[in-house]
Structures are given as structure tokens and as C-alpha cells.
Write a protein that holds these residues in place. Structure first.
Motif, short mmCIF file in Angstrom:
data_model
loop_
_atom_site.label_atom_id
_atom_site.label_comp_id
_atom_site.label_asym_id
_atom_site.label_seq_id
_atom_site.Cartn_x
_atom_site.Cartn_y
_atom_site.Cartn_z
N TYR A 64 0.84 -1.20 0.00
CA TYR A 64 0.00 0.00 0.00
C TYR A 64 0.87 1.25 0.00
N VAL A 65 0.58 2.18 -0.87
CA VAL A 65 1.28 3.46 -0.97
C VAL A 65 0.35 4.55 -0.48
N PRO A 66 0.62 5.15 0.70
CA PRO A 66 -0.23 6.24 1.20
C PRO A 66 -0.27 7.40 0.23
N SER A 67 -1.34 8.17 0.32
CA SER A 67 -1.53 9.28 -0.61
C SER A 67 -0.40 10.29 -0.52
N SER A 68 0.23 10.39 0.67
CA SER A 68 1.33 11.36 0.82
C SER A 68 2.48 11.01 -0.10
N GLN A 69 2.73 9.70 -0.32
CA GLN A 69 3.81 9.31 -1.22
C GLN A 69 3.42 9.59 -2.67
N ALA A 70 2.17 9.28 -3.04
CA ALA A 70 1.74 9.53 -4.41
C ALA A 70 1.81 11.02 -4.74
N GLN A 71 1.45 11.85 -3.76
CA GLN A 71 1.50 13.29 -4.00
C GLN A 71 2.93 13.77 -4.14
N GLY A 72 3.87 13.05 -3.49
CA GLY A 72 5.26 13.45 -3.55
C GLY A 72 5.83 13.42 -4.95
N LEU A 73 5.31 12.52 -5.79
CA LEU A 73 5.82 12.40 -7.14
C LEU A 73 5.62 13.67 -7.94
N SER A 74 4.55 14.40 -7.65
CA SER A 74 4.27 15.62 -8.39
C SER A 74 4.64 16.89 -7.63
N GLY A 76 7.66 17.31 -6.01
CA GLY A 76 9.09 17.49 -5.90
C GLY A 76 9.69 16.86 -4.66
N ARG A 77 8.88 16.20 -3.87
CA ARG A 77 9.39 15.54 -2.67
C ARG A 77 10.09 14.23 -3.04
N THR A 78 10.99 13.84 -2.17
CA THR A 78 11.71 12.58 -2.39
C THR A 78 11.04 11.41 -1.69
N ASN A 79 10.15 11.71 -0.72
CA ASN A 79 9.54 10.68 0.12
C ASN A 79 10.59 9.83 0.80
N ALA A 80 11.65 10.49 1.22
CA ALA A 80 12.72 9.86 1.98
C ALA A 80 13.01 10.71 3.22
N LYS A 105 8.16 3.20 6.78
CA LYS A 105 7.69 2.28 5.74
C LYS A 105 6.17 2.26 5.70
N ALA A 106 5.54 2.22 6.86
CA ALA A 106 4.09 2.20 6.92
C ALA A 106 3.48 3.47 6.35
N ALA A 107 4.21 4.58 6.46
CA ALA A 107 3.71 5.86 5.96
C ALA A 107 4.13 6.12 4.51
N GLY A 108 4.85 5.17 3.90
CA GLY A 108 5.23 5.31 2.50
C GLY A 108 6.52 6.05 2.26
N TYR A 109 7.38 6.12 3.27
CA TYR A 109 8.66 6.82 3.14
C TYR A 109 9.82 5.83 3.17
N THR A 110 10.91 6.22 2.54
CA THR A 110 12.15 5.46 2.58
C THR A 110 13.07 6.05 3.63
N GLN A 111 13.74 5.18 4.38
CA GLN A 111 14.68 5.64 5.41
C GLN A 111 16.10 5.66 4.86
N ARG A 132 18.64 17.89 -0.48
CA ARG A 132 17.82 17.62 -1.67
C ARG A 132 17.38 16.16 -1.75
N SER A 133 18.01 15.28 -1.00
CA SER A 133 17.67 13.86 -1.09
C SER A 133 16.75 13.39 0.02
N ALA A 134 16.46 14.26 0.99
CA ALA A 134 15.57 13.89 2.10
C ALA A 134 14.58 15.01 2.35
N ASP A 135 13.33 14.62 2.64
CA ASP A 135 12.30 15.61 2.96
C ASP A 135 12.44 16.13 4.38
#
Length: 347
Positions: A64-74, A76-80, A105-111, A132-135
């Protein structure tokens, strides 16, 4: 893709797009309401542990990909999120890393994990390089000054663990209160000469523990000694044990378990018996503290939960809810775990 007149069957060689799992799918699999799933992924401290773990397992199973991660694609976020620790080999940080990893991971972010090697210079350099590589950043036991933390948090969301600061949200593991418990324990065993074995001088928690140690020892009429600073590793234990023996103290409260375990080894080599000749109290209750010889009396705390709470506080900055203020301070309780490394003061 299904074509007209195909009887509902896809043509050979055509791709069948998979539907992305939704929060409703996670709720159905976990057997809870969608609101509970949302709360578990964004405010984990508000959901009991068993329910939260069931939800996290369901989310992982469904990818499951939370909406916060999907929104990150557009957006400019890295979701990290970058997690910085002073010493990746210290078992104390294992649980923090596990807690942050599961929650992110549960929130859709990479550590992204960084070992700063007990160096404030390396820590600051990593923060600048990873903008630039981490939110956002989670700093465990940060060695930065208040001014440096204020500068960093003014540019990017930051949460600290075991490093109180007016400029950043903080998760504090309340070891100073357990230092009081340790002193009461030692005083009840008849110890009058006590020693604090200090960790890194740049450690906020080290200063906080020493301040409480000094104040509470004075209240109880105890003779106080202070030695160090020492690098918080087992390899520094020999020097710490030799210094402690010279003070004449009959009991020591040590900055962390690794240093305390190193002291146990050196004291045994010197023929100084623990606890008959000297009692030792560690801090952190790391894996193996109950296996050493003798098993170590130490300060225990919910370390993994501290990592989870830090992620929750950071996510509230990254995804703010209108009208709701972000949590600025979380205090994790501690307690003294008594084992065989403490005993009555020698006659």
C-alpha cells in the motif's frame, strides 16, 4: 485490457493493469475501520500496539502506498527521511532505527541511514549534503549546538531524539529520572561514595544525567566523584574502570551499557569483584546487558517507541493538518532494572 466481444477475457499478449491498493483494502485485510488505518499510519501513538502492528503488516502485504507518497511524485518531494545516529554499532541505536524504519515504511517513506561517528562536523556536513535527497531529518542524540540546530531546522523539518532544543520538536528519553532511582537503590544498599562515569562532552543527555546525579547525591549526603569523558564503547571501559578504582568509590553510574560492560571486564582482570567490591549501573538496557558477567543493573526505556514517535512528529511537519499544531515535546518514561552488578557496599 478487455476488448468488446472478447467475452470478458483479455487478448493474448495484452497487459492487465493492476489496481493500486487503497486504504480501504488495508482496512479490510486488517479487520479495522479506515479511520483506524489512517490514524495508525499518521499518529501511531494513538493506536494500541497490536492493532498498529496488524495494520502495518496488512499495508506491507498489499504494498500500500499512502496518498502522501503519491503526492510526492508531483510535488518534488523525495519521500525519503534521513535518520542520523552517532554510532551505528551501538545496540542502543538498533531499536531507534527499527522504530523509525517500521513507521516510515508504513507511511510510504524510505529511510536513509547515516552514521555520524560521534562527530558534530560529520553530522552538520551530512545535513547540508542531504537537503535535496531527504524531505526531513531525525537526529538521534545530536551533537550539534543549539545555534546549529536552529539553523538546520529553519531550512528543513527536523526532529531530535535525546537532544532537547527550543528550535526543534524533540523526543526525550527521561534517563535523568532513572538516575534518581539508581541513586536511591545504591543508597539503600549502604553506598556513600558514588562515581559518575561520563560519556561524550557534547552529549546533551550526558550533561543532563550528571546534573541530576550531582544534585541528588548532595541531597542524600553522598560523596561524589566524576570521571571522564570517555568514548561510549566497550574499548573505553578499561580506562574508565582504572579511573573509577582510584576514586575509592564503591558504586558507579555509567553513561551507557557498552562502557559499563567494558568496565566489568577490566575490573574482573584486576581482581576487583562486582558487586562485592564495587557496584556498577549502566544505561540503555541494550541487548546483552543481562548476559554479561555479572548481569548488568541498568536504566531501561522504550527505545523503539521513541523512534516511532519521532517519525510521527516529523510527519506532522511534512503533512500538516490545518488548525492542528504539531507536537513539540514527547517524554519517554524510564525505569531501573536491577540485576546482579549491584549489591551491598563493602564493609
Amino acid at each position: 485490457m478487455v476488448t468488446p466481444g472478447s467475452g470478458g477475457e483479455p487478448r493474448e499478449g495484452s497487459a492487465v493493469p493492476e489496481r493500486m491498493p487503497t486504504i480501504r483494502d488495508v482496512a479490510l485485510l486488517a479487520g479495522v475501520a479506515t479511520s483506524t488505518v489512517s490514524r495508525a499510519l499518521s499518529k501511531p501513538e494513538r493506536v494500541n500496539r497490536h492493532t498498529r502492528e496488524r495494520i502495518e503488516a496488512a499495508a506491507a502485504q498489499l504494498n500500500y502506498v499512502p496518498s502522501s507518497q503519491a503526492q510526492g511524485l508531483s510535488s518534488g518531494r523525495t519521500n525519503a527521511v534521513a535518520v542520523l545516529v552517532p554510532d551505528i554499532t551501538n545496540p542502543f541505536y538498533f531499536d531507534i532505527i527499527r522504530g523509525t524504519q517500521h513507521q516510515l515504511k508504513a507511511a510510504g517513506y524510505t529511510q536513509l541511514l547515516v552514521d555520524t561517528e560521534e562527530s558534530s562536523e560529520m553530522e552538520l556536513e551530512a545535513l547540508h549534503k542531504m537537503r535535496r535527497s531527504a524531505d526531513g531529518f531525525i537526529l538521534a542524540a545530536s551533537r550539534l549546538t543549539d545555534t546549529q540546530l536552529a539553523e538546520v531546522s529553519g531550512i528543513q523539518p527536523v526532529v531530535t531524539i535525546n537532544r532537547a532544543s527550543a528550535s526543534t520538536p524533540t523526543v526525550v528519553i527521561d534517563t535523568p529520572s532513572a538516575v534518581v532511582q539508581a541513586l536511591e537503590h545504591l543508597a539503600s544498599l549502604g553506598h556513600h561514595r558514588v562515581c559518575y562515569v561520563s560519556g561524550p562532552p557534547t552529549s546533551w543527555s550526558n550533561r543532563a544525567r550528571w546534573n541530576v546525579f550531582e544534585e541528588e547525591s548532595s541531597k542524600r549526603g553522598l560523596e561524589v566523584h566524576h570521571i571522564g569523558p570517555f568514548t561510549p564503547k566497550t574499548t573505553s571501559g578499561a580506562a574508565a574502570a582504572d579511573a573509577a578504582a582510584r576514586t575509592g568509590a564503591t558504586a558507579c553510574i555509567v553513561f551507557n551499557d557498552l562502557l559499563a560492560i567494558g568496565m566489568l571486564q577490566r575490573l574482573r582482570e584486576r581482581g576487583i569483584r562486582v558487586p562485592e567490591d564495587m557496584s556498577i549501573v549502566g544505561s540503555d538496557d541494550i541487548f546483552g546487558a543481562d548476559f554479561c558477567n555479572p548481569p548488568l543493573t541498568t536504566i531501561a526505556s522504550p527505545i523503539e517507541q521513541a523512534g516511532r514517535v519521532a517519525v510521527s512528529m516529523l510527519l506532522s511537519q511534512l503533512n500538516p493538518v490545518p488548525g492542528r499544531s504539531s507536537r513539540q515535546l514527547a517524554v519517554m518514561p524510564t525505569h531501573l532494572t536491577i540485576r546482579a552488578s549491584t549489591g551491598p557496599a563493602p564493609a
